[in-house]
Each structure stands twice: as structure tokens, then as C-alpha cells.
Design an enzyme around this catalytic site. Structure first.
Site, mmCIF file in Angstrom:
data_model
loop_
_atom_site.group_PDB
_atom_site.id
_atom_site.type_symbol
_atom_site.label_atom_id
_atom_site.label_comp_id
_atom_site.label_asym_id
_atom_site.label_seq_id
_atom_site.Cartn_x
_atom_site.Cartn_y
_atom_site.Cartn_z
ATOM 1 C CE1 TYR A 1 9.865 -8.363 -12.053
ATOM 2 C CE2 TYR A 1 12.180 -7.845 -12.424
ATOM 3 C CZ TYR A 1 10.909 -7.463 -12.011
ATOM 4 O OH TYR A 1 10.704 -6.186 -11.556
ATOM 5 C CB SER B 1 2.663 -2.290 -1.571
ATOM 6 O OG SER B 1 2.729 -3.000 -2.796
ATOM 7 N N GLY B 2 4.543 -0.025 -2.150
ATOM 8 C CA GLY B 2 5.754 0.297 -2.896
ATOM 9 C C GLY B 2 5.637 1.447 -3.889
ATOM 10 C CG MET C 1 9.498 -7.421 -6.155
ATOM 11 S SD MET C 1 9.270 -6.714 -7.789
ATOM 12 C CE MET C 1 7.567 -7.109 -8.105
ATOM 13 C CG ASN D 1 3.632 0.114 -10.170
ATOM 14 O OD1 ASN D 1 4.843 0.264 -10.184
ATOM 15 N ND2 ASN D 1 2.993 -0.389 -9.115
HETATM 16 N N1 LIG Z 1 11.418 -2.670 -6.273
HETATM 17 C C1 LIG Z 1 12.289 -2.772 -7.250
HETATM 18 O O1 LIG Z 1 13.507 -2.820 -7.025
HETATM 19 C C2 LIG Z 1 11.812 -2.819 -8.685
HETATM 20 C C3 LIG Z 1 12.781 -2.753 -9.689
HETATM 21 C C4 LIG Z 1 12.376 -2.785 -11.009
HETATM 22 C C5 LIG Z 1 11.043 -2.887 -11.316
HETATM 23 N N2 LIG Z 1 10.114 -2.968 -10.324
HETATM 24 C C6 LIG Z 1 8.715 -3.066 -10.720
HETATM 25 O O2 LIG Z 1 7.970 -2.060 -10.081
HETATM 26 C C7 LIG Z 1 6.613 -2.465 -9.968
HETATM 27 C C8 LIG Z 1 6.158 -2.230 -8.544
HETATM 28 O O3 LIG Z 1 6.880 -3.095 -7.689
HETATM 29 P P1 LIG Z 1 7.256 -2.741 -6.176
HETATM 30 O O4 LIG Z 1 8.715 -2.793 -6.066
HETATM 31 O O5 LIG Z 1 6.526 -1.530 -5.739
HETATM 32 O O6 LIG Z 1 6.728 -4.058 -5.442
HETATM 33 P P2 LIG Z 1 5.401 -4.376 -4.645
HETATM 34 O O7 LIG Z 1 5.359 -5.860 -4.507
HETATM 35 O O8 LIG Z 1 5.321 -3.535 -3.421
HETATM 36 O O9 LIG Z 1 4.248 -3.873 -5.634
HETATM 37 C C9 LIG Z 1 3.632 -4.657 -6.613
HETATM 38 C C10 LIG Z 1 2.143 -4.420 -6.495
HETATM 39 O O10 LIG Z 1 1.464 -5.058 -7.581
HETATM 40 C C11 LIG Z 1 0.307 -5.654 -7.072
HETATM 41 N N3 LIG Z 1 -0.099 -6.774 -7.917
HETATM 42 C C12 LIG Z 1 0.623 -7.891 -8.197
HETATM 43 N N4 LIG Z 1 -0.081 -8.695 -8.977
HETATM 44 C C13 LIG Z 1 -1.284 -8.104 -9.196
HETATM 45 C C14 LIG Z 1 -2.449 -8.473 -9.898
HETATM 46 N N5 LIG Z 1 -2.531 -9.631 -10.557
HETATM 47 N N6 LIG Z 1 -3.503 -7.610 -9.921
HETATM 48 C C15 LIG Z 1 -3.432 -6.437 -9.257
HETATM 49 N N7 LIG Z 1 -2.350 -6.047 -8.555
HETATM 50 C C16 LIG Z 1 -1.297 -6.870 -8.518
HETATM 51 C C17 LIG Z 1 0.697 -6.135 -5.681
HETATM 52 O O11 LIG Z 1 -0.457 -6.337 -4.875
HETATM 53 C C18 LIG Z 1 1.570 -4.994 -5.202
HETATM 54 O O12 LIG Z 1 0.805 -3.991 -4.545
HETATM 55 C C19 LIG Z 1 6.566 -3.922 -10.423
HETATM 56 O O13 LIG Z 1 6.116 -3.997 -11.756
HETATM 57 C C20 LIG Z 1 8.013 -4.351 -10.340
HETATM 58 O O14 LIG Z 1 8.299 -5.406 -11.218
HETATM 59 C C21 LIG Z 1 10.462 -2.931 -9.019
#
Ligand SMILES: NC(=O)c1ccc[n+]([C@@H]2O[C@H](COP(=O)([O-])OP(=O)(O)OC[C@H]3O[C@@H](n4cnc5c(N)ncnc54)[C@H](O)[C@@H]3O)[C@@H](O)[C@H]2O)c1
Length: 252
Positions: free
Chosen positions: A156, A17-18, A193, A90
Site C-alpha cells: 500500500y 462509501s467513505g 477500509m 479516490n
Molecule cells: N480511511 C483512511 O484512513 C485512509 C487514509 C489514507 C488514505 N485513504 C485513501 O482514501 C481513499 C478512500 O478510502 P476510504 O477510506 O473511503 O475507504 P473505502 O473502502 O470506504 O473506499 C474505497 C472505495 O473505492 C472503491 N473501489 C475500490 N476498488 C475499486 C475499483 N477497482 N474500481 C472502482 N472502485 C473501487 C470501493 O468500492 C470503495 O467504495 C482510498 O484511496 C484510500 O487508500 C484512506
């Protein structure tokens, strides 16, 4: 590493995802074979289908923090593809947006377990192979909430500051093996997220959040492009950096 070198085989965690999915697709577009790692098989299969199938993407549904899980997945990748050039660590969670008094023990422990222990186990799985190759890049996804103070990020924020510091330490320990490590630190990107939380903000608050980003909110592809750059030879003299990918959020 030459300026024109590109990764041939990469691991992307959280690729169902994402930002992780966009990153997997960006690496495939760059000619890379990607091992897409995530918790559930179905979203990973969707990522693989979007990338055009099994020749470009293999998948592994596992918990990155589970002892041995990443080791086995990376070993299978190297057995099939002969090497692993890049890791984009990630995967991450933010299960409870809360201050210190409201943060539950369960949310605290799970956030540390996945965001830090999971990162550590992901990196430890690729490092021996990268050392043997004398080549590799690691990009860890932190967050602006690991760079600046933000409300209700009790668990976080500290884990993301830890991600940044972990990447710096890797950069120092493994430079002599030809391995670079950096973190990328997004501000708000609309993904699974953040979508629900952003949509549930009281009237006017979402406008304030958008206004805190001079370039507006980000897209997963904006972060994916930064991860790609830091995994190619064009960034060969960059290591130990925490790169904000944030539309101007931290400058603002
Ligand atoms: N979206 C934002 O605004 C934002 C901002 C800053 C940082 N981030 C960081 O970016 C990264 C990606 O987040 P996103 O926004 O795409 O959200 P998201 O929830 O779509 O993606 C996170 C992914 O990590 C996977 N995941 C979680 N725990 C796991 C585990 N134990 N084993 C394997 N996979 C696991 C989930 O299944 C998911 O696909 C994360 O580290 C998040 O903290 C996101």
C-alpha cells in the site's frame, strides 16, 4: 481560471462509501453534477439518493483498472453534460496490511493494479476532454503512508507514494493546457477500509494511534473539503502539491 470559478461537472471514483461518498456529496453541495464511480451499483445508488437524486448524480459501476471502462463512463458523462471539469481519483484498496515477507503476490498485484493502474486509467479518461476545454483539475487520493514510512504497508505505501508522484508529473505535463493536479493525503479516517482494523487493535494501541493525530482521527468530510478546495478557483495557483490532510499526523 478566476478565483471564484467552481467545477460544474465532476467525476469521483470510489464514491459508494467513505471519503469518496463524502466527496461526491460535497461537490453536489457546491452545485456540481457528479459522476459517482465505484465497484458496486447499490452503494452508488445510496450516494445518489443522499445527494437528492439523478439530476445531481449519475452512477457507473465498474472497475477503474479495467481497460476502457473509465473511458466509456467519462465519454457518456461528457455526451450528457457537455464537459468534465474535475476528477477526484479516490478509489483505492489496502487488501493486506503486512510486511514484505508476509505480503502475498496476489495482494501485491491487486494493490498495484487498482491504486496505480486504476488511477492512471481514470486520469487518462478525463485528460483529452480537459485538454479540449483548456481547463480541468485532478485530485488524487494518496495517503500519509506514501509520505512517511509506516509498519506493514509493504504494498500500500509504495502505491500511495506513486499516487503522489503521478499527480506531480501530471501537474508538470498538463499545466500548459490549464489543468492542475494535486494529491491529498489522509492519515486515519474511520471508514470501511480502516474501521475493522482499528477496532481489532490490542488494548491501548488504538489510544496510541489516536494520540499520533494531534487533532484526533479524521472524518470523511475533512478530506472531502480539501478535495473541493483543490478543485475550485480558490486554489488556482496550487498544482503538483501533496497536501497532508491528517490532523497533524506527519508534523507529529
Ligand atoms: N480511511 C483512511 O484512513 C485512509 C487514509 C489514507 C488514505 N485513504 C485513501 O482514501 C481513499 C478512500 O478510502 P476510504 O477510506 O473511503 O475507504 P473505502 O473502502 O470506504 O473506499 C474505497 C472505495 O473505492 C472503491 N473501489 C475500490 N476498488 C475499486 C475499483 N477497482 N474500481 C472502482 N472502485 C473501487 C470501493 O468500492 C470503495 O467504495 C482510498 O484511496 C484510500 O487508500 C484512506
Amino acid at each position: 481560471m478566476s478565483e471564484s470559478s467552481l467545477p460544474k461537472v465532476a467525476v469521483v471514483t470510489g464514491a459508494g462509501s467513505g471519503i469518496g461518498r463524502a466527496t461526491a456529496l460535497r461537490f453536489v453541495r457546491g452545485g456540481c453534477h457528479v459522476l459517482a464511480v465505484g465497484r458496486r451499483a447499490e452503494p452508488l445508488a445510496e450516494t445518489a439518493a443522499l445527494a437528492g437524486g439523478a439530476a445531481q448524480v449519475t452512477t457507473a459501476a465498474l472497475d477503474i483498472a479495467e481497460p476502457g471502462a473509465m473511458d466509456a463512463a467519462v465519454q457518456a458523462l461528457v455526451a450528457a453534460q457537455g464537459r468534465v471539469d474535475a476528477l477526484v481519483a479516490n478509489a483505492g484498496i489496502n487488501p493486506q496490511r503486512a510486511d514484505a515477507l508476509e505480503t502475498t503476490d496476489e495482494a501485491w498485484e491487486e494493490t498495484l493494479r487498482i491504486n496505480l493502474t486504476g488511477l492512471h486509467r481514470s486520469c487518462r479518461a478525463v485528460l483529452p476532454h480537459m485538454i479540449a476545454q483548456k481547463y480541468g483539475t485532478i485530485v488524487a487520493t494518496g495517503s500519509v503512508s506514501g509520505q512517511v514510512g509506516m509498519a506493514e504497508r509493504c504494498a500500500y505505501g509504495p502505491t500511495k507514494a506513486g499516487v503522489i508522484q503521478y499527480a506531480r508529473n501530471l501537474a508538470i505535463d498538463y499545466a500548459r493546457h490549464g489543468i492542475r493536479a494535486n494529491s491529498i493525503n489522509p492519515a486515519f479516517v474511520v471508514t470501511d477500509m480502516t474501521r475493522g482494523w482499528l477496532e481489532s487493535r490490542p488494548e491501548g494501541v488504538l489510544d496510541q494511534i489516536v494520540a499520533a493525530h494531534p487533532l484526533g482521527l479524521g472524518k470523511p468530510e475533512d478530506v472531502a473539503n480539501a478535495a473541493w478546495f483543490l478543485s475550485t478557483g480558490e486554489s488556482r495557483w496550487i498544482t503538483g502539491v501533496d497536501l497532508s490532510v491528517d490532523g497533524g499526523f506527519t508534523a507529529h
